[in-house]
Motif scaffolding. Structure first.
Motif, short mmCIF file in Angstrom:
data_model
loop_
_atom_site.label_atom_id
_atom_site.label_comp_id
_atom_site.label_asym_id
_atom_site.label_seq_id
_atom_site.Cartn_x
_atom_site.Cartn_y
_atom_site.Cartn_z
N ALA A 1 0.83 -1.20 0.00
CA ALA A 1 0.00 0.00 0.00
C ALA A 1 0.87 1.26 0.00
O ALA A 1 2.01 1.25 0.47
CB ALA A 1 -0.92 -0.01 1.22
N PRO A 2 0.35 2.38 -0.53
CA PRO A 2 1.14 3.62 -0.62
C PRO A 2 1.72 4.09 0.70
O PRO A 2 2.87 4.54 0.75
CB PRO A 2 0.14 4.63 -1.19
N ALA A 3 0.96 4.00 1.79
CA ALA A 3 1.47 4.44 3.09
C ALA A 3 2.67 3.62 3.52
O ALA A 3 3.62 4.14 4.14
CB ALA A 3 0.37 4.36 4.15
N ILE A 4 2.66 2.33 3.17
CA ILE A 4 3.76 1.44 3.54
C ILE A 4 5.01 1.75 2.72
O ILE A 4 6.12 1.87 3.25
CB ILE A 4 3.33 -0.03 3.36
N THR A 5 4.83 1.88 1.41
CA THR A 5 6.00 2.14 0.55
C THR A 5 6.61 3.50 0.86
O THR A 5 7.83 3.66 0.82
CB THR A 5 5.62 2.05 -0.93
N GLN A 6 5.76 4.49 1.18
CA GLN A 6 6.30 5.81 1.54
C GLN A 6 7.12 5.73 2.81
O GLN A 6 8.19 6.34 2.92
CB GLN A 6 5.17 6.82 1.71
N ARG B 1 9.38 0.51 10.38
CA ARG B 1 8.67 1.76 10.08
C ARG B 1 7.52 1.49 9.10
O ARG B 1 6.42 2.06 9.23
CB ARG B 1 9.63 2.79 9.48
N ALA B 2 7.75 0.60 8.13
CA ALA B 2 6.70 0.25 7.18
C ALA B 2 5.54 -0.46 7.88
O ALA B 2 4.37 -0.20 7.58
CB ALA B 2 7.28 -0.63 6.08
N LEU C 1 8.75 3.10 3.86
CA LEU C 1 10.00 2.42 3.50
C LEU C 1 10.99 3.40 2.88
O LEU C 1 12.18 3.41 3.23
CB LEU C 1 9.71 1.29 2.52
N VAL C 2 10.49 4.23 1.97
CA VAL C 2 11.35 5.20 1.31
C VAL C 2 11.91 6.20 2.32
O VAL C 2 13.11 6.49 2.35
CB VAL C 2 10.59 5.92 0.19
N ASP C 3 11.02 6.72 3.16
CA ASP C 3 11.46 7.72 4.15
C ASP C 3 12.48 7.14 5.11
O ASP C 3 13.48 7.79 5.45
CB ASP C 3 10.24 8.24 4.92
N ALA C 4 12.24 5.90 5.56
CA ALA C 4 13.17 5.27 6.51
C ALA C 4 14.50 4.96 5.85
O ALA C 4 15.56 5.09 6.48
CB ALA C 4 12.54 4.01 7.08
N ALA C 5 14.47 4.55 4.58
CA ALA C 5 15.72 4.28 3.87
C ALA C 5 16.54 5.56 3.72
O ALA C 5 17.77 5.54 3.90
CB ALA C 5 15.42 3.67 2.50
N GLU D 1 22.59 11.35 11.36
CA GLU D 1 21.69 11.45 12.52
C GLU D 1 20.53 10.46 12.46
O GLU D 1 19.90 10.17 13.48
CB GLU D 1 21.13 12.88 12.62
N GLY D 2 20.24 9.93 11.29
CA GLY D 2 19.11 9.01 11.16
C GLY D 2 19.48 7.55 11.01
O GLY D 2 18.61 6.69 10.89
N PHE D 3 20.78 7.26 11.00
CA PHE D 3 21.21 5.88 10.84
C PHE D 3 20.84 5.04 12.06
O PHE D 3 20.97 5.49 13.20
CB PHE D 3 22.72 5.82 10.61
#
Length: 405
Positions: free
Chosen positions: A47-52, A296-297, A54-58, A65-67
């Protein structure tokens, strides 16, 4: 070198491996594309919320600072909190954060949880049953010898049309009882009263229930329990395994969770020990958890937007299941399940064996199902069909099946 004699003595191959072997051997000569209604793998994209998420977390992982390195043993708090708030609070079930464990799949934990018990613990399963439950305990040497198609120390609870696929209580003392509802493979469910009977039995006999709730998203009747913890007292006798695979399409992404209440205790050398604490110790030793982007996903799947999107996907699979039931019943066939589950359990017409009927559909209709005998002796004479293909391919598969009956 000395090998595990229990693993070496196990019969044949894994059910789905044999299905894959037969399909691969036939597929090059098939006159048209094969339609798979066998293995329960989803077909809709994330679903779009999940893929977004994943992208944001990657992207976050690509910044100093986000690693994120190794995740916490039990999983990130943000996901465990989302599970409690989205999955359990609406059911009136209260859980604490450290009662939830994030894992890479329900299959992983349903196979590993018997490690909590003694090496000679007695195990009971329904028949038919998801074969991984049996195989995991056979590898550990709990099931005795495999003779004449059965394990000498395994307690089986037959489920068939005559008992509406509701198993009887074990007639002998067991330490562990596997229950999967909505059921894989029969697609049937237990009512509140039926599940309460098993909880009462476990409380009386000091039996651990391993409740596999991987398909709870497919329940459409609020009167049917989605969690065993909706039954009073279950927190003292039950572990519950859940998955994002069939509810949010994570079969290839891998994320699930197991709930072990702190009220659940067992005996070791005459003293009471927390199963939650034992499992936490085991998890710290045996795994490094699920990656930050995937967690996160999973949390995004439980957000308001994510829940709406994955609910629409689940509904599409439910519609497929209902279509399978309607078409087969309309042709005069006897079917079970498919109402609150993505599986339809078809009684094979004409007295054919399960594998013969599997081969018949494969070679004549180019449709793949799952032979019921692969789930246990009580599954002989049945075939499991899944609702996880597209609506178009499901309709085509039904037309092909009905044309060769």
């Amino acid at each position: 070198m000395r090998l595990n004699p229990h693993l070496a003595a196990m019969p044949g191959g894994y059910l789905f491996g044999e299905i894959a072997r037969r399909v691969q051997a036939y597929e090059p000569a098939a006159p048209r594309p094969i339609i798979r209604l066998g293995i329960g793998d989803v077909t809709q994209p994330l679903a779009p919320a999940i893929t977004q998420a994943l992208v944001d977390a990657a992207r976050e992982m690509g910044t100093p600072e986000g690693f994120h390195g190794y995740p916490p043993d039990q999983g990130y708090a943000f996901l465990r909190r989302a599970i409690i708030d989205a999955d359990y609070a609406p059911l009136g079930v209260g859980l604490e954060l450290d009662e939830v464990f994030i894992t890479d799949g329900a299959k992983t934990d349903t196979s590993a949880l018997p490690e909590l018990l003694a090496a000679d613990a007695r195990v009971a399963v329904t028949d038919p049953v998801y074969p991984a439950y049996v195989d995991a305990n056979a590898m550990a040497g709990r099931l005795g010898h495999y003779e004449k198609g059965a394990w000498s120390r395994l307690v089986t609870l037959p489920c068939h049309a005559d008992n509406a696929f509701v198993p009887e209580l074990p007639r002998e003392r067991v330490d562990l009882l596997y229950l999967c509802y909505p059921n894989n493979p029969t697609g049937t469910v237990l009512t509140q009263a039926q599940l309460a009977r098993f909880v009462a039995y476990a409380l009386e006999t000091d039996t651990l229930i391993l409740f596999d709730a991987a398909y709870k998203a497919y329940i459409t009747d609020p009167a049917i329990p989605r969690s065993i913890y909706q039954i009073p007292g279950a927190e003292r006798v039950a572990v519950e395994c859940c998955s994002f695979s069939k509810s949010a399409g994570f079969t290839g992404t891998r994320c699930a969770y197991t709930v072990i209440p702190k009220a659940l205790q067992g005996r070791v050398d005459g003293r009471m020990v927390s199963l939650n604490a034992l499992w936490a110790r085991r998890v710290a030793c045996r795994q490094n958890g699920v990656s930050y982007p995937v967690q996160r996903a999973a949390a995004a799947a439980l957000s308001p937007a994510g829940q709406a999107q994955v609910a629409a996907q689940v509904q599409a699979y439910i519609d497929n299941a209902h279509a399978i039931v309607a078409a087969l019943q309309g042709a005069g066939l006897e079917v079970f399940g498919g109402i609150h589950a993505p599986y339809v359990w078809l009684r094979i017409p004409g007295g054919q064996s399960a594998w013969d009927f599997f081969d018949h559909l494969l070679h004549r209709a180019q449709v793949v199902g799952t032979p019921g005998s692969g789930f246990g002796p009580a599954g002989e004479g049945y075939l499991r069909l899944t609702a996880f293909n597209t609506a178009e391919r499901t309709r085509e598969a039904l037309a092909r099946i009905l044309a060769v009956l």
